[in-house]
Design a protein around this motif. Structure first.
Motif, PDB file in Angstrom:
ATOM      1  N   VAL A 560       0.853  -1.183   0.000  1.00 34.37           N
ATOM      2  CA  VAL A 560       0.000   0.000   0.000  1.00 34.37           C
ATOM      3  C   VAL A 560       0.895   1.241   0.000  1.00 34.37           C
ATOM      4  O   VAL A 560       1.712   1.435   0.916  1.00 34.37           O
ATOM      5  CB  VAL A 560      -0.932   0.013   1.220  1.00 34.37           C
ATOM      6  N   CYS A 561       0.727   2.058  -1.037  1.00 35.08           N
ATOM      7  CA  CYS A 561       1.605   3.208  -1.233  1.00 35.08           C
ATOM      8  C   CYS A 561       0.868   4.521  -0.970  1.00 35.08           C
ATOM      9  O   CYS A 561      -0.369   4.590  -1.030  1.00 35.08           O
ATOM     10  CB  CYS A 561       2.150   3.209  -2.658  1.00 35.08           C
ATOM     11  N   GLU A 562       1.647   5.545  -0.715  1.00 39.21           N
ATOM     12  CA  GLU A 562       1.078   6.869  -0.439  1.00 39.21           C
ATOM     13  C   GLU A 562       0.432   7.463  -1.667  1.00 39.21           C
ATOM     14  O   GLU A 562      -0.601   8.123  -1.600  1.00 39.21           O
ATOM     15  CB  GLU A 562       2.184   7.784   0.092  1.00 39.21           C
ATOM     16  N   SER A 563       1.026   7.214  -2.838  1.00 38.12           N
ATOM     17  CA  SER A 563       0.482   7.761  -4.082  1.00 38.12           C
ATOM     18  C   SER A 563       0.904   6.872  -5.239  1.00 38.12           C
ATOM     19  O   SER A 563       1.761   5.995  -5.099  1.00 38.12           O
ATOM     20  CB  SER A 563       0.989   9.195  -4.300  1.00 38.12           C
ATOM     21  N   ALA A 564       0.274   7.132  -6.397  1.00 33.62           N
ATOM     22  CA  ALA A 564       0.595   6.348  -7.589  1.00 33.62           C
ATOM     23  C   ALA A 564       1.693   7.020  -8.397  1.00 33.62           C
ATOM     24  O   ALA A 564       1.762   8.252  -8.459  1.00 33.62           O
ATOM     25  CB  ALA A 564      -0.659   6.183  -8.447  1.00 33.62           C
ATOM     26  N   PRO A 565       2.563   6.232  -9.046  1.00 36.82           N
ATOM     27  CA  PRO A 565       3.625   6.813  -9.882  1.00 36.82           C
ATOM     28  C   PRO A 565       3.090   7.214 -11.247  1.00 36.82           C
ATOM     29  O   PRO A 565       1.949   6.928 -11.603  1.00 36.82           O
ATOM     30  CB  PRO A 565       4.623   5.667  -9.987  1.00 36.82           C
ATOM     31  N   ALA A 566       3.926   7.850 -12.013  1.00 35.28           N
ATOM     32  CA  ALA A 566       3.532   8.262 -13.358  1.00 35.28           C
ATOM     33  C   ALA A 566       3.469   7.085 -14.317  1.00 35.28           C
ATOM     34  O   ALA A 566       2.727   7.118 -15.307  1.00 35.28           O
ATOM     35  CB  ALA A 566       4.514   9.323 -13.876  1.00 35.28           C
ATOM     36  N   SER A 567       4.220   6.010 -14.054  1.00 30.54           N
ATOM     37  CA  SER A 567       4.226   4.832 -14.917  1.00 30.54           C
ATOM     38  C   SER A 567       4.310   3.585 -14.053  1.00 30.54           C
ATOM     39  O   SER A 567       4.750   3.650 -12.894  1.00 30.54           O
ATOM     40  CB  SER A 567       5.416   4.875 -15.879  1.00 30.54           C
ATOM     41  N   PRO A 568       3.882   2.435 -14.583  1.00 27.42           N
ATOM     42  CA  PRO A 568       3.918   1.203 -13.772  1.00 27.42           C
ATOM     43  C   PRO A 568       5.287   0.876 -13.219  1.00 27.42           C
ATOM     44  O   PRO A 568       5.397   0.304 -12.122  1.00 27.42           O
ATOM     45  CB  PRO A 568       3.452   0.131 -14.764  1.00 27.42           C
ATOM     46  N   GLU A 569       6.336   1.222 -13.938  1.00 31.35           N
ATOM     47  CA  GLU A 569       7.686   0.896 -13.477  1.00 31.35           C
ATOM     48  C   GLU A 569       8.058   1.631 -12.199  1.00 31.35           C
ATOM     49  O   GLU A 569       9.001   1.267 -11.493  1.00 31.35           O
ATOM     50  CB  GLU A 569       8.702   1.221 -14.568  1.00 31.35           C
ATOM     51  N   GLY A 570       7.311   2.670 -11.872  1.00 29.79           N
ATOM     52  CA  GLY A 570       7.660   3.483 -10.715  1.00 29.79           C
ATOM     53  C   GLY A 570       7.074   3.027  -9.401  1.00 29.79           C
ATOM     54  O   GLY A 570       7.407   3.578  -8.347  1.00 29.79           O
ATOM     55  N   TRP A 571       6.195   2.023  -9.405  1.00 33.51           N
ATOM     56  CA  TRP A 571       5.564   1.585  -8.163  1.00 33.51           C
ATOM     57  C   TRP A 571       6.561   1.163  -7.075  1.00 33.51           C
ATOM     58  O   TRP A 571       6.398   1.539  -5.905  1.00 33.51           O
ATOM     59  CB  TRP A 571       4.585   0.452  -8.433  1.00 33.51           C
ATOM     60  N   PRO A 572       7.618   0.391  -7.380  1.00 31.61           N
ATOM     61  CA  PRO A 572       8.532  -0.020  -6.297  1.00 31.61           C
ATOM     62  C   PRO A 572       9.220   1.140  -5.596  1.00 31.61           C
ATOM     63  O   PRO A 572       9.695   0.987  -4.469  1.00 31.61           O
ATOM     64  CB  PRO A 572       9.549  -0.917  -7.024  1.00 31.61           C
ATOM     65  N   GLY A 573       9.261   2.324  -6.230  1.00 28.07           N
ATOM     66  CA  GLY A 573       9.934   3.462  -5.617  1.00 28.07           C
ATOM     67  C   GLY A 573       9.031   4.363  -4.817  1.00 28.07           C
ATOM     68  O   GLY A 573       9.491   5.354  -4.234  1.00 28.07           O
ATOM     69  N   GLN A 574       7.724   4.025  -4.731  1.00 25.26           N
ATOM     70  CA  GLN A 574       6.791   4.867  -3.997  1.00 25.26           C
ATOM     71  C   GLN A 574       6.922   4.665  -2.484  1.00 25.26           C
ATOM     72  O   GLN A 574       7.387   3.625  -2.009  1.00 25.26           O
ATOM     73  CB  GLN A 574       5.349   4.545  -4.427  1.00 25.26           C
ATOM     74  N   THR A 575       6.509   5.693  -1.755  1.00 26.59           N
ATOM     75  CA  THR A 575       6.524   5.618  -0.293  1.00 26.59           C
ATOM     76  C   THR A 575       5.506   4.574   0.178  1.00 26.59           C
ATOM     77  O   THR A 575       4.330   4.639  -0.193  1.00 26.59           O
ATOM     78  CB  THR A 575       6.184   6.979   0.324  1.00 26.59           C
ATOM     79  N   VAL A 576       5.961   3.617   0.981  1.00 27.10           N
ATOM     80  CA  VAL A 576       5.119   2.509   1.423  1.00 27.10           C
ATOM     81  C   VAL A 576       4.497   2.833   2.778  1.00 27.10           C
ATOM     82  O   VAL A 576       5.195   3.220   3.717  1.00 27.10           O
ATOM     83  CB  VAL A 576       5.932   1.202   1.521  1.00 27.10           C
ATOM     84  N   ILE A 577       3.174   2.684   2.852  1.00 28.45           N
ATOM     85  CA  ILE A 577       2.447   2.901   4.094  1.00 28.45           C
ATOM     86  C   ILE A 577       2.264   1.588   4.853  1.00 28.45           C
ATOM     87  O   ILE A 577       2.396   1.525   6.077  1.00 28.45           O
ATOM     88  CB  ILE A 577       1.076   3.545   3.812  1.00 28.45           C
ATOM     89  N   ALA A 578       1.957   0.527   4.115  1.00 22.41           N
ATOM     90  CA  ALA A 578       1.766  -0.793   4.743  1.00 22.41           C
ATOM     91  C   ALA A 578       1.996  -1.868   3.690  1.00 22.41           C
ATOM     92  O   ALA A 578       1.789  -1.629   2.489  1.00 22.41           O
ATOM     93  CB  ALA A 578       0.369  -0.931   5.331  1.00 22.41           C
ATOM     94  N   GLU A 579       2.418  -3.032   4.126  1.00 23.48           N
ATOM     95  CA  GLU A 579       2.554  -4.163   3.205  1.00 23.48           C
ATOM     96  C   GLU A 579       2.416  -5.469   3.973  1.00 23.48           C
ATOM     97  O   GLU A 579       2.624  -5.526   5.184  1.00 23.48           O
ATOM     98  CB  GLU A 579       3.875  -4.110   2.437  1.00 23.48           C
ATOM     99  N   GLY A 580       2.052  -6.507   3.220  1.00 22.66           N
ATOM    100  CA  GLY A 580       1.882  -7.814   3.830  1.00 22.66           C
ATOM    101  C   GLY A 580       1.087  -8.733   2.925  1.00 22.66           C
ATOM    102  O   GLY A 580       0.622  -8.332   1.848  1.00 22.66           O
ATOM    103  N   SER A 581       0.920  -9.980   3.365  1.00 22.57           N
ATOM    104  CA  SER A 581       0.220 -10.973   2.550  1.00 22.57           C
ATOM    105  C   SER A 581      -1.292 -10.835   2.624  1.00 22.57           C
ATOM    106  O   SER A 581      -2.008 -11.322   1.751  1.00 22.57           O
ATOM    107  CB  SER A 581       0.614 -12.381   2.996  1.00 22.57           C
ATOM    108  N   GLY A 582      -1.779 -10.198   3.692  1.00 23.31           N
ATOM    109  CA  GLY A 582      -3.215 -10.073   3.865  1.00 23.31           C
ATOM    110  C   GLY A 582      -3.879 -11.342   4.370  1.00 23.31           C
ATOM    111  O   GLY A 582      -5.087 -11.369   4.595  1.00 23.31           O
ATOM    112  N   ARG A 583      -3.095 -12.407   4.530  1.00 21.46           N
ATOM    113  CA  ARG A 583      -3.661 -13.675   4.993  1.00 21.46           C
ATOM    114  C   ARG A 583      -3.882 -13.646   6.509  1.00 21.46           C
ATOM    115  O   ARG A 583      -3.178 -12.960   7.228  1.00 21.46           O
ATOM    116  CB  ARG A 583      -2.718 -14.835   4.658  1.00 21.46           C
TER     117      ARG A 583
END
Length: 583
Positions: A560-583
């Motif tokens: 879960v990121c703070e905002s969306a990047p300009a292109s799909p390749e930019g997602w890994p560089g976005q500020t992360v708010i939360a992450e996990g498997s969700g399980r």
């Protein structure tokens, strides 16, 4: 299996104790009277019954499973119909007496379900509809079909409908309709044989098989509970690793009536081939056919394992063979196709089937919870899309005719459509003298031409395997069954074929317009999306929309990121708010 609806499994303080006959006899009408569109009964005859006891108690595991099916699945599928020719000289009173004695003998025919318990009434009266044929040769089949098409109210009225067809007042045929919560195929065979004997005036010996109240009590013994728990552990272990879907196409079952085409395939040569196959491998005829079926389905799907839901009669104990009640449940048979030859696959299937059948009696509500947990953990819908139902033990047996032994020996033809909620099911009628089975196919998953190739290919494989051990690599050339083409975007993940485009459509529906991106990273599906959301919320939304998406898988990891990047390749560089498997 249909393990998503049914009665609760609670045990009252007086469970299994006899009830006093406090309400007196009850009268039920059979035949639905004037509700029949074309012909109503011209009269009725009364079938009176009186059993040895009334009682109430918890439902058996078979009843729990089948009650939920009867309440939710199409009645044309969940109800049985039997049409019998009457012996010459049979009277209406004779039919009524035979039906009354049959109901008196078997408590399942006098059972209703209330608040999670089975209630057996002691005595009552069933009104049997009388229909004048007026020269119609197929009126009995018409009446049977109409009675079969109406859902039973399991809380009101005994689960039996009967009718008599007369010609100029002379009884000629009798119709019997009941449902899966009352009997399975094995129990229906007992009822049919006993009714035939009663109509012939024969005296039947006393019932020695347990009644459902007795079975429910035995199922709560420490030994039975331990076996049921072991069965659930077996299912849990295999649900963690088998493919959840074989036919990886999206389907919408919202308005599906499940009126499916049926292909009947027959071969005497295949039956002859089963002799040397079973002698060489030690497998039974039934398991040999199951293995051939699963092998070719696996070849077409391009999968190394096929999870087959084989219907288990659960009549292994001698005292249960004449039991009139539902016992059949699913046996989950994992058929591994990693062996280089069909003999190897068959030997593995023999062992796998034996273990599966030993673990086919379980608490269906507990299995529902296991399935839900497995679907959430693996992120896929368990499709139960390959079913094997060997009814040859309780079906007819005969020698193959001379014509059946002549070329072309493998014969197939389409039967009229019939109702069955399935993707692909094989119903086996004969294994001796002639192999005779019917494929029920959802044409959205298996088109008619492919079904014909599969059905006849199974017979070709058996015929060839009767002479030699066939290499798995030569099966496409031998049978015509070839792997489904899969282009760019198809991934093999967690033993399942997954289409990346379908995963993205799944997530798009789950996040409801929020920017996201799904990519495969180190063999896992990773979903990036914009806040506000938690991995648990997004995964729950994805899992809730899996039904019908047979080639989709919920992502393994959510970022879960703070905002969306300009292109799909930019997602890994976005500020992360939360992450996990969700399980």
């Amino acid at each position: 299996m249909s393990v998503d609806r049914g009665v609760a499994d609670e045990r009252p303080a007086n469970a299994g104790e006899p009830l006093p006959a406090e309400t007196g006899p009850r009268t039920r009408e059979s035949g639905l009277g004037g509700d029949l569109a074309d012909k109503g009964p011209t009269g009725h005859v009364s079938a009176r019954y009186r059993g040895e006891r009334a009682g109430r108690g918890p439902a058996t595991v078979g009843q729990v499973n089948m009650v939920r099916c009867v309440l939710g699945d199409p009645p044309e599928h969940m109800n049985y119909s039997v049409v019998l020719n009457l012996p010459p000289g049979t009277t209406l009173d004779g039919v009524a007496e035979a039906v009354g004695r049959l109901i008196s003998r078997h408590e399942s025919l006098r059972t209703t379900f209330h608040d999670g318990f089975q209630h057996v009434e002691a005595e009552g009266e069933l009104l049997v509809g009388v229909y004048e044929s007026e020269g119609s040769a197929d009126l009995a089949d018409q009446v049977a079909a109409r009675l079969q098409a109406v859902r039973f109210d399991l809380a009101e009225g005994i689960p039996l409908r009967t009718a008599v067809i007369v010609s100029d007042g002379v009884p000629e045929r009798v119709v019997l309709v009941t449902t899966h919560s009352t009997v399975d195929a094995g129990g229906l065979a007992v009822l049919r044989a006993e009714l035939n004997a009663l109509l012939l005036g024969r005296t039947l010996s006393a019932v020695t098989a347990p009644q459902p109240l007795d079975v429910a009590e035995s199922e709560r013994s420490p030994a039975s509970l331990k076996r049921a728990e072991g069965a659930l552990r077996y299912w849990e272990s295999h649900l963690a690793r088998i493919p959840f879907s074989t036919f990886t196409v999206p389907v919408d079952d919202g308005d599906e009536d499940w009126l499916l085409p049926r292909l009947r395939v027959r071969s005497a040569a295949a039956a002859r081939a089963l002799g040397p196959i079973t002698a060489r491998t030690g497998a039974s005829r039934s398991v040999a056919l199951l293995a051939a079926f699963a092998t070719l389905v696996g070849v077409r799907a391009g999968q190394r394992t096929i999870g087959v839901s084989a219907i288990s009669a659960n009549r292994f104990r001698p005292d249960m063979r004449e039991y009139v009640g539902p016992l059949a449940q699913d046996a989950l048979v994992p058929v591994a196709l990693d062996e280089p030859t069909f003999d190897g696959v068959l030997r593995h299937t023999r062992a796998a089937a034996l273990t599966a059948y030993q673990n086919s009696r379980f608490d269906s509500e507990a299995l529902t919870r296991l399935l839900e947990s497995a679907q959430r953990s693996r992120g896929m819908h368990f499709a139960r899309d390959v079913v094997f139902n060997d009814m040859s033990i309780v079906g007819p047996s005969r020698r193959a005719s001379r014509a059946a032994e002549e070329e072309p020996d493998i014969r197939s033809h389409w039967l009229p459509p019939a109702t069955l909620p399935t993707r692909l099911s094989m119903w086996v009628r004969l294994l001796d003298g002639e192999v005779d089975f019917t494929l029920w196919t959802d044409p959205r998953c298996l088109p008619r031409e492919d079904a014909e190739t599969l059905g006849e290919g199974i017979m070709r494989l058996l015929v060839e395997a009767g002479d030699r051990d066939v290499s798995v690599d030569e099966l496409p050339a031998l049978t015509g069954v070839a792997p489904v083409p899969r282009g760019e975007g198809w991934l093999m993940i967690d033993s399942c074929w997954v289409e990346l485009a379908e995963v993205r459509r799944l997530v798009a529906d789950a996040v409801d317009g929020r920017p996201f991106h799904v990519a495969r990273v180190d063999g896992r599906l990773v979903c990036y999306l914009v806040a506000p959301a938690t991995p648990e919320e997004v995964h729950t939304a994805c899992v809730s929309k899996l039904f019908g998406r047979l080639s989709a898988m919920a992502p393994h990891h959510y970022v879960v990121c703070e905002s969306a990047p300009a292109s799909p390749e930019g997602w890994p560089g976005q500020t992360v708010i939360a992450e996990g498997s969700g399980r």
